[in-house]
Design an enzyme around this catalytic site. Structure first.
Site, PDB file in Angstrom:
ATOM      1  N   ASP A 389       0.841  -1.202   0.000  1.00  0.00           N
ATOM      2  CA  ASP A 389       0.000   0.000   0.000  1.00  0.00           C
ATOM      3  C   ASP A 389       0.880   1.257   0.000  1.00  0.00           C
ATOM      4  OD1 ASP A 389      -2.329   1.537   0.170  1.00  0.00           O
ATOM      5  OD2 ASP A 389      -2.439   1.402   2.348  1.00  0.00           O
ATOM      6  N   GLU A 392       2.742   5.087  -3.901  1.00  0.00           N
ATOM      7  CA  GLU A 392       2.744   6.040  -5.043  1.00  0.00           C
ATOM      8  C   GLU A 392       4.082   6.767  -5.169  1.00  0.00           C
ATOM      9  OE1 GLU A 392       0.261   5.646  -2.851  1.00  0.00           O
ATOM     10  OE2 GLU A 392      -0.820   4.449  -4.316  1.00  0.00           O
ATOM     11  N   ASP A 493      -8.338   3.562  -3.227  1.00  0.00           N
ATOM     12  CA  ASP A 493      -9.470   3.951  -2.378  1.00  0.00           C
ATOM     13  C   ASP A 493     -10.620   4.491  -3.212  1.00  0.00           C
ATOM     14  OD1 ASP A 493      -7.901   3.220  -0.300  1.00  0.00           O
ATOM     15  OD2 ASP A 493      -7.408   5.262   0.343  1.00  0.00           O
TER      16      ASP A 493
HETATM   17  O1  MIG Z   1      -4.208   6.249   3.841  1.00  0.00           O
HETATM   18  O2  MIG Z   1      -4.040   1.065   5.629  1.00  0.00           O
HETATM   19  O3  MIG Z   1      -5.789   2.103   0.053  1.00  0.00           O
HETATM   20  O4  MIG Z   1      -6.966   0.022   1.444  1.00  0.00           O
HETATM   21  O5  MIG Z   1      -7.233   0.327   4.240  1.00  0.00           O
HETATM   22  C1  MIG Z   1      -4.913   5.086   4.058  1.00  0.00           C
HETATM   23  C2  MIG Z   1      -5.172   1.836   5.635  1.00  0.00           C
HETATM   24  C3  MIG Z   1      -3.987   3.906   4.076  1.00  0.00           C
HETATM   25  C4  MIG Z   1      -4.983   3.039   2.081  1.00  0.00           C
HETATM   26  C5  MIG Z   1      -5.422   1.803   1.365  1.00  0.00           C
HETATM   27  C6  MIG Z   1      -6.557   1.183   2.118  1.00  0.00           C
HETATM   28  C7  MIG Z   1      -6.135   0.865   3.528  1.00  0.00           C
HETATM   29  C8  MIG Z   1      -5.645   2.129   4.227  1.00  0.00           C
HETATM   30  N1  MIG Z   1      -4.569   2.743   3.450  1.00  0.00           N
END
Ligand code: MIG
Length: 777
Positions: A389, A392, A493
């Site tokens: 996650d 980016e 998201d």
């Molecule tokens: O800024 O880990 O896209 O699936 O639940 C949020 C918490 C950080 C973004 C991910 C999302 C996840 C969340 N993460």
């Protein structure tokens, strides 16, 4: 904008050097032929080529020979299939088929143009009726008349015009009803595609920096373009079978009791589920690769218990490493010089969940190896995959930014000739002066778009080294062309909005065209509260996403299938069971994706490339060659119009036959998503089960429909990499008016199967599994 750029001028000489054609002018152009249909055009910048590496194409490409002739005005390069005509005086490239049909051409002498560091290519519109691909983008299927930017961005609040998003795929497929071609712009800087928004005469693409290096890929069919594009950028491996099951996630499954409770409910309620996720809740103070021992005591035992109940566990991994000198990962990263630095030399510190964080520099191989090694802490605890996650990379310059994401500022504008837009782009990522590489040789501008790709690579390669016997489920949020070699992709998201259910339909079609087969959006919507009706419609659609995961944000309402009402639960259960029935069909389609790059979710034009009507009908799609899915994407809607391409189509629910091409209207009560099966379909099915491997599949059911058709069925152990050693089966299924044939064409794997059960109209044939069977229908 074109006028302000400076085009290349006059070609003064040329030379054939081995398998390259070199054209010398104000800038030089190197042309290489990869195969009969792929031609690379690589321009120098300030008379030099710096870019002799690629983050997307990670192999030595073959090069084939070609012929060159010089005419008065032109230099002509020919392959067996294509002819490239280059005008010397007003430099301009035209590409023809061997039959002299013009497919593609430069706009005047602007096939290469420059403005400061930026490099451009302007192209004439020839017959391009649609531009598809570009990965994960908002807007409909066809990008003609629109413009897009590639700059990986964490933007949960996206609306119809939001751009860019999480992934960058500087590749498009240009389609018309006669032929298709593709262009892959191999440049990782911020890239821009203006596909007729500025002009009706030309379209163009450009990059903020780097070189103009692109591949022209001829079809003529869209599938052939995708096959050749993925020949360059790579293809997905066979996913482990469990990864095709239903997956349940929520940010906020905050302790062992909660997770175990969710697991038990699935089994009590007889709702199939294979994977449970552990979001950032599992970490000790948001330290990556750790487990909070109070909330998740004895993690190994917990995971073992869950495994015994048939669940696989996938934990989240964030690139931000907590700045804490007592935390081993941080300390090691500092000691070994593994973190990204600013141009001034100090380690770049950003803010993410743990507060101050440092970020690994994944451009370095030792860093990827180290990260992959650290993953062992998770795999040793028994996890079955990795959820990458925030890559980016998403990072905030101030702690409060985490909570105050700007809603308005992300409506980006095009500052081609100014740098004013930087402020927006650097809002939520590393500052502009971060550098990467052994000697800081890469700017963040160049690496930004591949940071996620390199993290996914670290994750995949680390897994293969550390756990050589089991295939992982690796998923990533950010990515770049080629990410499919390492990972599945979810679209980041979204929200519990009908609009976001809807947008997933064209978005996933375009991601598929961009070479990424294992894809899905968060079912039910991530942010905000889903309504029962939205949830039902999303499950009905979600069973057709290759990656089928229900996920929602912290502090949103519970979103498990039973969290709404008995009715929602019952409908969800039926659909999830249907998904489990379809798993052998999905798996065989994944084999096709592995072999040829052809996606599972297919735009109608992939199967019907000459159908002019099909291109407009992107609120429906095909799953593989046979199943047409027409989702309901508005509240309160109980019927819809469906476009059926040429041929006969069977209503999956009622069996009623329709003749395409035609628009039909079809009822869709809450518990029905319109599904149509193409004539001559062959769909292998399993018995539903609570999780993959629960039941021995001794019977393969094969649903066949009148007509002519073929399907290659694939199977292996679903777990190990043995298929790479040839341990798998391929069975050719074939139907025509009179018979149905089953024939093994590769038989090296010992399956549990004893029987084939062929269902045809109201007949049923049960036959013992043999190498070759022919049934009279
Ligand atoms: O800024 O880990 O896209 O699936 O639940 C949020 C918490 C950080 C973004 C991910 C999302 C996840 C969340 N993460």
């Amino acid at each position: 904008m074109m006028e302000r750029t400076k085009p290349w001028s006059k070609i003064v000489s040329w030379e054939k050097k081995g398998k390259s054609l070199l054209l010398i002018g104000s800038e030089d152009l190197k042309i290489e032929v990869i195969n009969e249909k792929i031609i690379r055009f690589h321009f120098s910048k300030n008379k030099a080529w710096r870019h002799n590496y690629s983050f997307a194409i990670e192999k030595d490409l073959p090069k084939i020979d070609f012929t060159v002739e010089e005419k008065e005005e032109n230099i002509i390069l020919s392959t067996e299939i294509l002819k490239v005509v280059i005008n010397k005086n007003i430099p301009n490239i035209k590409i023809y088929t061997k039959e002299d049909e013009l497919i593609h051409s430069d706009y005047k002498n602007y096939g290469y143009a420059k403005y400061k560091d930026k490099v451009f290519s302007f192209k004439n519109f020839e017959k391009e009726e649609a531009f598809l691909g570009l990965g994960e983008k908002m807007g409909g299927l066809n990008k003609k008349g629109k413009k897009y930017i590639n700059w990986n961005t964490d933007d949960p609040h996206h609306y119809p015009h939001t751009d860019p998003l999480y992934q960058s795929h500087p590749f498009f497929l240009a389609w018309n009803s006669e032929f298709s071609y593709g262009i892959f712009f191999d440049n990782t800087f911020r890239t821009y595609f203006n596909l007729g928004e500025e002009s009706s005469k030309y379209y163009y693409f450009y990059a903020d920096n780097g070189e103009l290096d692109y591949y022209f890929i001829y079809g003529p069919t869209p599938k052939e373009v995708i096959e050749n594009y993925t020949l360059l950028t790579g293809r997905y491996y066979m996913p482990p079978l469990f990864a095709l099951g239903y997956q349940q996630s929520k940010w906020g499954y905050k302790n062992k009791e909660m997770l175990m409770d969710i697991a038990r409910k699935f089994r009590e309620k007889d709702i199939p589920c294979d994977v449970l996720y552990m979001d950032i809740d599992h970490m000790d103070g948001f330290r990556v690769f750790t487990f909070d021992e109070e909330r998740f005591p004895n993690i190994k035992n917990m995971i073992e218990d869950l495994n015994n109940m048939g669940f696989k566990i996938v934990p989240i991994v964030d690139p931000g490493v907590k700045k804490d000198i007592n935390y081993e990962i941080y300390r090691e990263g500092v000691e070994k010089d593994f973190f990204c630095r600013r141009s001034t030399g100090e380690i770049y510190v950003g803010y993410v969940w743990p507060g101050e964080c440092a970020f690994p520099d994944f451009t370095k191989k030792e860093v990827r190896d180290w990260w992959g090694e650290k993953q062992k802490r998770l795999t040793e605890a028994g996890v079955s995959g990795i959820w990458n996650d925030m890559n980016e990379p998403s990072s905030f310059s101030h702690p409060m930014d985490i909570f105050s994401r700007s809603w308005e500022r992300h409506n980006t504008f095009w500052g081609i000739f100014s740098d004013h837009n930087d402020e927006i782009f650097y809002d939520k990522t590393f500052p502009k002066d971060v550098v990467h590489g052994e000697k800081g040789e890469f700017t963040h501008d160049e690496i930004h778009n591949v940071y996620g790709l390199l993290m996914a690579k670290a994750s995949y390669e680390g897994w293969r080294r550390g756990n050589p016997n089991v295939r992982p489920l690796i998923i990533t949020r950010a990515g770049f062309s080629g990410v499919q070699k390492y990972s599945a992709v979810w679209t980041g998201d979204n929200k519990s909005w009908w609009e976001h259910l809807y947008i997933s339909i064209p978005m996933l079609q375009n991601l598929g065209i961009s070479g990424v087969p294992f894809i899905g959006a968060d079912v039910g919507g991530f942010g905000l509260d889903s309504s029962p009706e939205l949830f039902v419609r999303w499950i009905e659609l979600g069973i057709f996403y290759p990656f089928f995961r229900n996920h929602s944000e912290l502090n949103t309402r519970s979103q498990e299938p039973w969290a709404f009402s008995k009715e929602v639960e019952e409908i969800s259960k039926e659909y999830i069971k249907l998904r489990y029935r379809l798993i052998p069909y999905f798996y065989s389609l994944f084999w096709e994706a592995k072999e040829k790059g052809i996606p599972l979710i297919r735009s109608l034009i992939l199967e019907f490339p000459n159908d002019k009507e099909a291109i407009h009908n992107y609120d429906e799609f095909l799953l593989g060659p046979f199943i047409l899915v027409a989702p309901i994407y508005q509240e309160g809607v109980r019927a819809r119009v469906v476009y059926l391409p040429e041929g006969l189509w069977y209503d999956f629910w009622e069996g009623k036959i329709y003749k395409g091409p035609d628009y039909i209207s079809i009822k869709a009560p809450l518990d029905k998503i319109p599904i149509f099966i193409r004539e001559g379909s062959i769909i292998p099915l399993w018995e539903p089960q609570n999780y993959i491997g629960e039941k021995k599949q001794e019977t393969l059911e094969i649903l066949i429909y009148p007509g002519k058709g073929e399907f290659t069925y694939y199977e292996d152990d679903g777990i190990s990499w043995d298929y790479e050693k040839g341990i798998y089966n391929l069975i050719k299924f074939k139907i025509d008016e009179r018979s149905f044939e089953i024939k093994y064409i590769h038989k090296e794997y010992n399956s549990d199967r004893k029987w084939f059960k062929v269902r045809y109209l109201d007949k049923e044939f049960v036959i013992e599994d043999k190498d070759h069977i022919k049934i009279k229908l």
